[in-house]
Motif scaffolding. Structure first.
Motif, PDB file in Angstrom:
ATOM      1  N   ALA A   9     -13.908 -14.531 -33.394  1.00  0.00           N
ATOM      2  CA  ALA A   9     -12.648 -15.266 -33.143  1.00  0.00           C
ATOM      3  C   ALA A   9     -11.401 -14.564 -33.677  1.00  0.00           C
ATOM      4  N   GLN A  10     -11.343 -13.250 -33.521  1.00  0.00           N
ATOM      5  CA  GLN A  10     -10.161 -12.515 -33.987  1.00  0.00           C
ATOM      6  C   GLN A  10      -9.169 -12.200 -32.870  1.00  0.00           C
ATOM      7  N   GLY A  11      -9.530 -12.525 -31.627  1.00  0.00           N
ATOM      8  CA  GLY A  11      -8.629 -12.234 -30.504  1.00  0.00           C
ATOM      9  C   GLY A  11      -8.885 -10.876 -29.875  1.00  0.00           C
ATOM     10  N   LYS A  12     -10.140 -10.406 -29.916  1.00  0.00           N
ATOM     11  CA  LYS A  12     -10.458  -9.073 -29.385  1.00  0.00           C
ATOM     12  C   LYS A  12     -10.274  -8.998 -27.856  1.00  0.00           C
ATOM     13  N   LEU A  13     -10.888  -9.973 -27.151  1.00  0.00           N
ATOM     14  CA  LEU A  13     -10.779  -9.951 -25.686  1.00  0.00           C
ATOM     15  C   LEU A  13      -9.315 -10.140 -25.259  1.00  0.00           C
ATOM     16  N   GLU A  14      -8.606 -11.022 -25.954  1.00  0.00           N
ATOM     17  CA  GLU A  14      -7.192 -11.262 -25.646  1.00  0.00           C
ATOM     18  C   GLU A  14      -6.397  -9.964 -25.825  1.00  0.00           C
ATOM     19  N   TYR A  15      -6.703  -9.245 -26.909  1.00  0.00           N
ATOM     20  CA  TYR A  15      -6.017  -7.966 -27.147  1.00  0.00           C
ATOM     21  C   TYR A  15      -6.296  -6.992 -26.006  1.00  0.00           C
ATOM     22  N   VAL A  16      -7.566  -6.897 -25.608  1.00  0.00           N
ATOM     23  CA  VAL A  16      -7.944  -5.963 -24.540  1.00  0.00           C
ATOM     24  C   VAL A  16      -7.236  -6.320 -23.235  1.00  0.00           C
ATOM     25  N   LEU A  17      -7.250  -7.612 -22.887  1.00  0.00           N
ATOM     26  CA  LEU A  17      -6.633  -8.022 -21.621  1.00  0.00           C
ATOM     27  C   LEU A  17      -5.134  -7.756 -21.619  1.00  0.00           C
ATOM     28  N   GLU A  18      -4.524  -7.949 -22.794  1.00  0.00           N
ATOM     29  CA  GLU A  18      -3.091  -7.683 -22.912  1.00  0.00           C
ATOM     30  C   GLU A  18      -2.790  -6.197 -22.675  1.00  0.00           C
ATOM     31  N   GLN A  19      -3.643  -5.338 -23.268  1.00  0.00           N
ATOM     32  CA  GLN A  19      -3.449  -3.889 -23.103  1.00  0.00           C
ATOM     33  C   GLN A  19      -3.658  -3.465 -21.652  1.00  0.00           C
ATOM     34  N   VAL A  20      -4.721  -4.035 -21.041  1.00  0.00           N
ATOM     35  CA  VAL A  20      -5.016  -3.692 -19.644  1.00  0.00           C
ATOM     36  C   VAL A  20      -3.856  -4.131 -18.756  1.00  0.00           C
ATOM     37  N   ALA A  21      -3.334  -5.345 -19.008  1.00  0.00           N
ATOM     38  CA  ALA A  21      -2.207  -5.848 -18.200  1.00  0.00           C
ATOM     39  C   ALA A  21      -1.001  -4.922 -18.338  1.00  0.00           C
ATOM     40  N   LYS A  22      -0.754  -4.439 -19.567  1.00  0.00           N
ATOM     41  CA  LYS A  22       0.381  -3.524 -19.784  1.00  0.00           C
ATOM     42  C   LYS A  22       0.212  -2.245 -18.972  1.00  0.00           C
ATOM     43  N   GLU A  23      -1.024  -1.704 -19.007  1.00  0.00           N
ATOM     44  CA  GLU A  23      -1.280  -0.458 -18.267  1.00  0.00           C
ATOM     45  C   GLU A  23      -1.117  -0.665 -16.773  1.00  0.00           C
ATOM     46  N   LEU A  24      -1.649  -1.795 -16.276  1.00  0.00           N
ATOM     47  CA  LEU A  24      -1.554  -2.058 -14.833  1.00  0.00           C
ATOM     48  C   LEU A  24      -0.107  -2.265 -14.421  1.00  0.00           C
ATOM     49  N   GLU A  25       0.662  -2.891 -15.309  1.00  0.00           N
ATOM     50  CA  GLU A  25       2.074  -3.120 -15.006  1.00  0.00           C
ATOM     51  C   GLU A  25       2.818  -1.790 -14.859  1.00  0.00           C
ATOM     52  N   LYS A  26       2.429  -0.836 -15.720  1.00  0.00           N
ATOM     53  CA  LYS A  26       3.045   0.490 -15.640  1.00  0.00           C
ATOM     54  C   LYS A  26       2.696   1.171 -14.318  1.00  0.00           C
ATOM     55  N   GLU A  27       1.400   1.031 -13.945  1.00  0.00           N
ATOM     56  CA  GLU A  27       0.942   1.679 -12.716  1.00  0.00           C
ATOM     57  C   GLU A  27       1.503   1.036 -11.460  1.00  0.00           C
ATOM     58  N   HIS A  28       1.695  -0.283 -11.528  1.00  0.00           N
ATOM     59  CA  HIS A  28       2.175  -1.016 -10.339  1.00  0.00           C
ATOM     60  C   HIS A  28       3.422  -1.802 -10.703  1.00  0.00           C
ATOM     61  N   PRO A  29       4.529  -1.134 -10.909  1.00  0.00           N
ATOM     62  CA  PRO A  29       5.732  -1.870 -11.313  1.00  0.00           C
ATOM     63  C   PRO A  29       6.191  -2.857 -10.246  1.00  0.00           C
ATOM     64  N   GLU A  30       5.688  -2.688  -9.027  1.00  0.00           N
ATOM     65  CA  GLU A  30       6.131  -3.574  -7.950  1.00  0.00           C
ATOM     66  C   GLU A  30       5.370  -4.903  -7.950  1.00  0.00           C
ATOM     67  N   THR A  31       4.292  -4.986  -8.720  1.00  0.00           N
ATOM     68  CA  THR A  31       3.429  -6.170  -8.622  1.00  0.00           C
ATOM     69  C   THR A  31       4.132  -7.422  -9.144  1.00  0.00           C
ATOM     70  N   GLU A  32       3.911  -8.533  -8.449  1.00  0.00           N
ATOM     71  CA  GLU A  32       4.559  -9.785  -8.869  1.00  0.00           C
ATOM     72  C   GLU A  32       3.625 -10.605  -9.729  1.00  0.00           C
ATOM     73  N   ASP A  33       2.344 -10.542  -9.414  1.00  0.00           N
ATOM     74  CA  ASP A  33       1.387 -11.369 -10.140  1.00  0.00           C
ATOM     75  C   ASP A  33       0.439 -10.465 -10.919  1.00  0.00           C
ATOM     76  N   ILE A  34       0.788 -10.242 -12.189  1.00  0.00           N
ATOM     77  CA  ILE A  34       0.008  -9.293 -12.990  1.00  0.00           C
ATOM     78  C   ILE A  34      -1.387  -9.845 -13.294  1.00  0.00           C
ATOM     79  N   ASN A  35      -1.480 -11.161 -13.419  1.00  0.00           N
ATOM     80  CA  ASN A  35      -2.803 -11.746 -13.703  1.00  0.00           C
ATOM     81  C   ASN A  35      -3.757 -11.521 -12.530  1.00  0.00           C
ATOM     82  N   ARG A  36      -3.213 -11.661 -11.334  1.00  0.00           N
ATOM     83  CA  ARG A  36      -3.999 -11.436 -10.132  1.00  0.00           C
ATOM     84  C   ARG A  36      -4.456  -9.970 -10.061  1.00  0.00           C
ATOM     85  N   GLN A  37      -3.520  -9.089 -10.398  1.00  0.00           N
ATOM     86  CA  GLN A  37      -3.809  -7.658 -10.413  1.00  0.00           C
ATOM     87  C   GLN A  37      -4.955  -7.365 -11.389  1.00  0.00           C
TER      88      GLN A  37
END
Lengths: 154, 182
Positions: A9-37
């Motif tokens: 319960a330290q927030g490991k998966l949350e940390y990973v998902l946050e990092q992945v979302a950041k990377e995907l946002e960089k790769e696809h700056p045009e995306t509107e729905d980052i969660n969907r991505q």
């Protein structure tokens, strides 16, 4: 391959998902729905998906960029021998390297309590500890998450 | 400024947290917000040990096992006060187990307990000059516990990581040695 460790319960998966979302946002700056991505490009496996299957069978040939293996400690527990578990994980890593951009392994740290009374529990903790050491050697990045904060260990 | 001090049982986190308050406030403005309910002989001894450790350090003790924001009423000049809140893990346990013994599944209670504890602590810390929060690392033993205990650990985990995110500084204390992790 990245290895993410930390207590329960330290927030490991949350940390990973946050990092992945950041990377995907960089790769696809045009995306509107980052969660969907994230949903489209990430596959999350855990002990429930593994059941009795070979680990590498779980890696799809599809075009997901990121494979996340959560609760690796519980997957390791399901193999009774350290060697079998290690071989299975190695196959999984190789298969991911062929088909996907990134593999992120997430495991609880389980070795910091009283030595358990039962042989089975002692072996489990030992197995997880040893395999995490081996994985840390191979990993490009090792992160410990504590209170939701990331400490970069490697 | 808000500081979170985190560590295992017997790690020396209390003493470090006390030192932080001592160096940051004059005796008249040091408050110790105690969240533990001293139950039984062992509980009383634990409290006595902490009272003894603090004696002569100029703390005023306010006992507040739940509804932590209510401690504010007993602080005459909050803008000058420096608080030591010890500890978050007891507060979470008290909010989770004692307040409503009949109601709801433990898992279902997690979101409301987390929300209550966070808003209570923040309601308090926003009104005072500085606060030092102490919380416990109970997460690294890899043991399997019953449903209730797991729900408690999840709630405390979520509280800890929210407090860490909102604090100005976070220290992990191991064997009496503090390391700043944020």
């Amino acid at each position: 391959m990245k290895l993410i460790i930390g207590g329960f319960a330290q927030g490991k998966l949350e940390y990973v998902l946050e990092q992945v979302a950041k990377e995907l946002e960089k790769e696809h700056p045009e995306t509107e729905d980052i969660n969907r991505q994230c949903e489209d490009e990430c596959l999350i496996l855990d002990e429930q998906t593994v059941q009795d299957k070979e680990l590498q069978e779980l890696i799809p040939g599809g075009n997901q960029k990121v494979i996340i293996v959560n609760h690796l400690h519980l997957i390791i527990r399901s193999f009774e021998e350290q060697e079998t578990a290690w071989q299975q994980i190695r196959h999984l890593i190789r298969k991911c390297e062929q088909n996907h951009q990134e593999l992120i392994l997430i495991s609880d740290e389980v070795g910091n309590g009283i030595i358990p009374l039962s042989r089975e529990d002692r072996d489990y903790r030992e197995r997880v500890g040893r395999i995490l050491c081996l994985l840390a050697k191979e990993a490009d990045e090792v992160v410990r998450v504590i209170c939701g904060l990331a400490q970069i260990l490697k | 400024m808000v500081t979170l001090v985190y560590g295992g049982s017997g790690s020396g986190k209390s003493e470090f947290a006390e030192d932080l308050v001592m160096s940051g406030a004059e005796p008249g403005h040091r408050y110790y917000i105690a969240t533990m309910i001293a139950a039984g002989e062992e509980g009383r001894r634990r409290v006595e040990r902490h009272v003894k450790l603090r004696s002569g350090k100029g703390f005023q003790t306010i006992e507040c096992p739940r509804n932590i924001e209510e401690a504010l009423r007993r602080i005459p000049r909050p803008e000058e006060a420096v608080l030591l809140i010890e500890c978050v893990s007891n507060l979470v346990a008290n909010e989770m187990f004692d307040s409503d013994p009949a109601g709801g599944s433990p898992d279902g209670k997690i979101p409301q307990v987390v929300k209550k504890v966070i808003s209570g602590i923040e309601g308090l810390t926003q009104q005072v000059r500085d606060a030092v929060l102490v919380s416990n690392n109970i997460f690294d033993d890899g043991m399997e516990y019953d449903h209730l205990t797991v729900a408690y650990a999840k709630a405390l985990g979520m509280v800890n990581w929210q407090l860490a995110a909102d604090s100005d500084r976070v220290f992990e204390v191991t064997a009496g040695i503090p390391q700043q992790i944020r």
